[in-house]
Design a protein around this motif. Structure first.
Motif, PDB file in Angstrom:
ATOM      1  N   ASN A  83      26.792  39.415  23.441  1.00 34.60           N
ATOM      2  CA  ASN A  83      25.758  40.398  22.946  1.00 34.60           C
ATOM      3  C   ASN A  83      26.107  40.157  21.377  1.00 34.60           C
ATOM      4  O   ASN A  83      27.000  39.695  20.974  1.00 34.60           O
ATOM      5  N   LEU A  84      24.992  40.448  20.555  1.00 36.38           N
ATOM      6  CA  LEU A  84      25.255  40.311  19.124  1.00 36.38           C
ATOM      7  C   LEU A  84      24.794  41.598  18.590  1.00 36.38           C
ATOM      8  O   LEU A  84      23.754  42.424  18.653  1.00 36.38           O
ATOM      9  N   LEU A  85      25.687  42.055  17.713  1.00 36.54           N
ATOM     10  CA  LEU A  85      25.510  43.315  16.952  1.00 36.54           C
ATOM     11  C   LEU A  85      25.385  42.828  15.169  1.00 36.54           C
ATOM     12  O   LEU A  85      26.335  42.236  14.927  1.00 36.54           O
ATOM     13  N   GLN A 129      21.656  39.986  24.423  1.00 38.81           N
ATOM     14  CA  GLN A 129      20.714  41.053  23.692  1.00 38.81           C
ATOM     15  C   GLN A 129      21.403  41.278  22.397  1.00 38.81           C
ATOM     16  O   GLN A 129      22.388  41.123  22.216  1.00 38.81           O
ATOM     17  N   ILE A 130      20.412  41.809  21.422  1.00 34.31           N
ATOM     18  CA  ILE A 130      20.693  41.908  20.085  1.00 34.31           C
ATOM     19  C   ILE A 130      20.516  43.277  19.595  1.00 34.31           C
ATOM     20  O   ILE A 130      19.633  44.132  20.125  1.00 34.31           O
ATOM     21  N   ARG A 146       7.433  46.707  13.720  1.00 34.15           N
ATOM     22  CA  ARG A 146       6.752  45.497  14.616  1.00 34.15           C
ATOM     23  C   ARG A 146       7.772  44.478  14.692  1.00 34.15           C
ATOM     24  O   ARG A 146       7.842  43.890  15.860  1.00 34.15           O
ATOM     25  N   LEU A 147       8.288  44.068  13.513  1.00 32.66           N
ATOM     26  CA  LEU A 147       9.288  42.884  13.435  1.00 32.66           C
ATOM     27  C   LEU A 147      10.409  43.181  14.615  1.00 32.66           C
ATOM     28  O   LEU A 147      10.812  42.206  15.516  1.00 32.66           O
ATOM     29  N   ILE A 148      10.781  44.330  14.557  1.00 39.17           N
ATOM     30  CA  ILE A 148      12.114  44.685  15.304  1.00 39.17           C
ATOM     31  C   ILE A 148      11.651  44.669  16.863  1.00 39.17           C
ATOM     32  O   ILE A 148      12.256  44.312  17.864  1.00 39.17           O
ATOM     33  N   GLU A 149      10.563  45.269  17.315  1.00 41.57           N
ATOM     34  CA  GLU A 149       9.956  45.364  18.529  1.00 41.57           C
ATOM     35  C   GLU A 149       9.642  43.833  19.075  1.00 41.57           C
ATOM     36  O   GLU A 149      10.014  43.499  20.210  1.00 41.57           O
ATOM     37  N   GLU A 150       9.067  43.132  18.143  1.00 36.47           N
ATOM     38  CA  GLU A 150       8.782  41.832  18.390  1.00 36.47           C
ATOM     39  C   GLU A 150      10.063  40.939  18.841  1.00 36.47           C
ATOM     40  O   GLU A 150      10.179  40.039  19.671  1.00 36.47           O
ATOM     41  N   ARG A 151      11.119  41.157  18.145  1.00 37.96           N
ATOM     42  CA  ARG A 151      12.303  40.677  18.512  1.00 37.96           C
ATOM     43  C   ARG A 151      13.195  41.321  19.612  1.00 37.96           C
ATOM     44  O   ARG A 151      14.849  40.801  19.596  1.00 37.96           O
ATOM     45  N   ASN A 152      12.780  42.189  20.030  1.00 31.93           N
ATOM     46  CA  ASN A 152      13.576  42.995  21.283  1.00 31.93           C
ATOM     47  C   ASN A 152      14.879  43.221  20.639  1.00 31.93           C
ATOM     48  O   ASN A 152      16.026  43.344  21.270  1.00 31.93           O
ATOM     49  N   ILE A 153      14.986  44.115  19.365  1.00 28.86           N
ATOM     50  CA  ILE A 153      16.222  44.493  18.922  1.00 28.86           C
ATOM     51  C   ILE A 153      16.538  45.942  19.328  1.00 28.86           C
ATOM     52  O   ILE A 153      15.524  46.726  18.979  1.00 28.86           O
ATOM     53  N   ILE A 154      17.604  46.330  19.790  1.00 34.28           N
ATOM     54  CA  ILE A 154      17.974  47.712  20.043  1.00 34.28           C
ATOM     55  C   ILE A 154      18.632  48.413  18.997  1.00 34.28           C
ATOM     56  O   ILE A 154      19.646  47.705  18.666  1.00 34.28           O
TER      57      ILE A 154
END
Length: 297
Positions: A83-85, A129-130, A146-154
């Protein structure tokens, strides 16, 4: 479709007539599957047997129909085991805040993108997961949301008033609560870029180090694998040849969290304890850019 429907009907009608079966009404299609439910005559073994044959044969034609329209079977893609944080739980320094406003460090613009976008694009396909930490009082603007949702960032919300170690500990706690959260973890500071880095070529435990080029209170990589590592902060850069470059790998995020807790959630203490109980690769780089420092930006 028309030919397959005729064949289905012929099979169903023939078998139903032979076994005195009456097809129920409501013959509907759903995602290429046609459920064939038949009302069987009570205590009629022939009817039950014929019903099973009818269902098996019509299922066979359904599978042919789906295969004909869905094209080649998609191969399952194995997700990378990490995973990436992106750590971005604090706001910009006052010097940069005057120019860009009160935004988290990973929202600094680089060209026409925010830093976190550049990081996500650089490591695309190299993580399961990021996650990204953000101050708990920061309201994400709609365009960035929108950018965060498009890139599936939690998003991991943290207290911006605490130290970096405390913020990272809180983020790791959030990550461990997700499915797959115990996978190896890569942490990159949200104000740092290291172009050309490929996570898939790295070991699970690593730390990037670079030569200090400007005056700053750096995180320093001291010691060695043989004598033990020591991570600490210092502004006397002439005495040290490697400073932390802001990219780390941890094979065991649970152990990292334990080390941070034991070290009063201090980042330097947590790093020292973790890497002295593993065999990390210290990777030198000349390409690290810390954009949170005004003179570097």
């Amino acid at each position: 479709n028309a030919h397959l429907s005729l064949i289905r009907g012929a099979i169903s009608n023939t078998l139903c007539d032979e076994a005195s079966l009456a097809p129920k009404s409501g013959y509907k299609s759903k995602q290429g599957r046609w459920p064939h439910n038949f009302a069987t005559v009570p205590n009629n073994k022939t009817s039950e047997r014929c019903s099973k044959v009818a269902q098996a044969k019509t299922q066979h034609f359904d599978d042919m129909d789906v295969a004909a329209h869905s094209g080649p079977k998609a191969q399952a893609v194995a997700l990378p085991d990490r995973n990436l944080l992106i750590t971005s739980g604090t706001y910009l320094s006052p010097a940069l805040m005057v120019e860009f406003g009160r935004i988290p460090v990973s929202f600094l613009p680089v060209g026409n993108k925010a830093i976190f976008e550049v990081i996500v694009d650089q490591y695309s396909g190299q993580y399961r997961q990021i996650f990204m930490s953000l101050p708990n009082d920061f309201s994400i603007p709609p365009n960035f949301r929108r950018l965060i949702e498009e890139r599936n960032i939690i998003i991991c919300r943290v207290d911006s008033s605490v130290g970096i170690g405390d913020g990272i500990a809180s983020a790791v706690e959030t990550i461990l609560s997700y499915e797959g959260g115990t996978s190896p973890l890569v942490i990159t500071h949200g104000d740092t870029l290291i172009p050309g880095t490929d996570l898939e070529e790295l070991e699970k435990d690593f730390c990037f180090g670079s030569e200090p080029r400007i005056y700053h209170r750096w995180g320093v990589i001291g010691g060695s694998q043989e004598d033990g590592y020591e991570f600490f902060r210092s502004d006397k850069i002439e005495n040290h040849d490697k400073v932390i470059a802001g990219l780390f790998g941890f094979s065991d995020p649970k152990k990292l969290l334990r080390n941070l807790r034991v070290g009063d959630r201090r980042w330097m203490t947590g790093l020292t304890q973790y890497y002295n109980n593993s065999t990390p690769e210290i990777i030198p780089t000349k390409h690290a850019i810390d954009l949170s420092i005004r003179s570097s930006y």
